[in-house]
Design an enzyme around this catalytic site. Structure first.
Site: not given
Ligand code: GLU
Length: 295
Positions: A50, A247
């Site tokens: 993110s 994340v």
């Molecule tokens: N690719 C992750 C999702 O869409 C990003 C979430 C994050 O990094 O907080 O769930």
């Protein structure tokens, strides 16, 4: 920092991220005058997840200006990163560009008028441009892993589509979104990429203005209020600076006028933010007296 036992939990809902070594830790600081201080696994690429949303938000603001705010809000959500609850009450308009729904809406705007491959190429080239490093790449294994398991994001996207908030076919928008999240960068590259936000929109290494100063200020404001999901208040309270987490365990933090900082520690806290990363940034910001709220 590396020896601390309290590391949080590595994200497992994207299976490929579960394979990352929880003991990894890297930090890179680039000061306003270009000095780099770094340590640990600061040159090892990790999944920025993110944190990519800062850069797609920057691109979409550049292309759409204030029209962007018709598709997404700019208020903290107070909800988890993948929550669907608010979307129903707010007729499919996501609270801000940094929760998943908001970032998917932003990516949809970047995709409009392009093929997914072109949109993704544009995002990747922008990342390479802001950190002045053409070696930044997309980790296809992470993208495929998320594509296979991204049921919540598919629900969010379909829900927004039902309100007419997305223009493009849901699977195409999600494909671009999953690949943007799978961009791999090191702490050094990420700190370099955020430098324009610390320097009123300019990148002194390339001599180019990335965004006008006023826009850099506004991006920082959204990072401060929304950059850590329902942990944004806690980050502001403890660290006192704009930041955006992912994340994958990365956090980009901006000390306006002073430095751009990237930290990576894959273990997450309950809100999905890097546990040790936040502690490291809190200690750095305190020792340097960088909080925008004073000493
Ligand atoms: N690719 C992750 C999702 O869409 C990003 C979430 C994050 O990094 O907080 O769930």
């Amino acid at each position: 920092m590396r020896g601390r036992p309290d590391r949080g939990t590595v994200a497992t809902y994207i299976p490929e991220l579960a394979c990352v070594d929880p003991a990894a830790f890297g930090l890179a600081v680039i000061t306003a005058d270009g000095e780099i201080a770094c340590g640990g696994d600061c040159d090892k690429p990790f999944s920025i997840q993110s944190v990519s949303k800062v850069f797609t938000f920057t691109m979409a603001l550049g292309r759409y200006g204030n029209l962007l705010w018709k598709r997404v809000g700019r208020e903290p959500s107070g909800s988890p990163f993948n929550s669907i609850v608010q979307l129903e009450r707010e007729r499919g308009i996501p609270r801000n560009p940094f929760i998943n729904a908001g970032a998917i809406a932003v990516t949809d705007l970047i995709l409009s008028g392009h093929q997914p491959r072109e949109a993704l190429g544009e995002i990747l080239r922008f990342m390479q441009f802001v950190c002045d490093d053409p070696s930044v790449y997309i980790d296809e294994a992470v993208a495929a892993s998320e594509q296979r398991t991204g049921f919540r994001n598919a629900a969010l996207a379909n829900y927004m589509k039902s309100f007419g908030v997305l223009d493009n076919p849901v699977d195409l928008t999600l494909g671009v979104y999953f690949h943007q999240c799978a961009i791999a960068m090191s702490c050094v590259q990420l700190a370099k990429a955020g430098r324009f936000l610390a320097l009123q929109g300019r990148n002194p290494t390339t001599g180019l203005s990335v965004v006008p100063a006023e826009r850099a200020r506004r991006i920082n404001a959204v990072m401060l209020t929304c950059g850590h999901y329902d942990g944004s208040g806690e980050f502001a309270y403890r660290v006192g600076l704009p930041g955006k987490s992912g994340v994958g365990g990365g956090i980009l933090m901006i000390a306006p006028g002073k430095a751009s900082v990237a930290v990576w520690s894959p273990g997450l806290d309950d809100a999905g933010n890097s546990h040790l990363g936040r502690i490291a940034l809190e200690s750095l910001s305190q020792r340097m007296g960088w909080s925008i709220f004073g000493a």
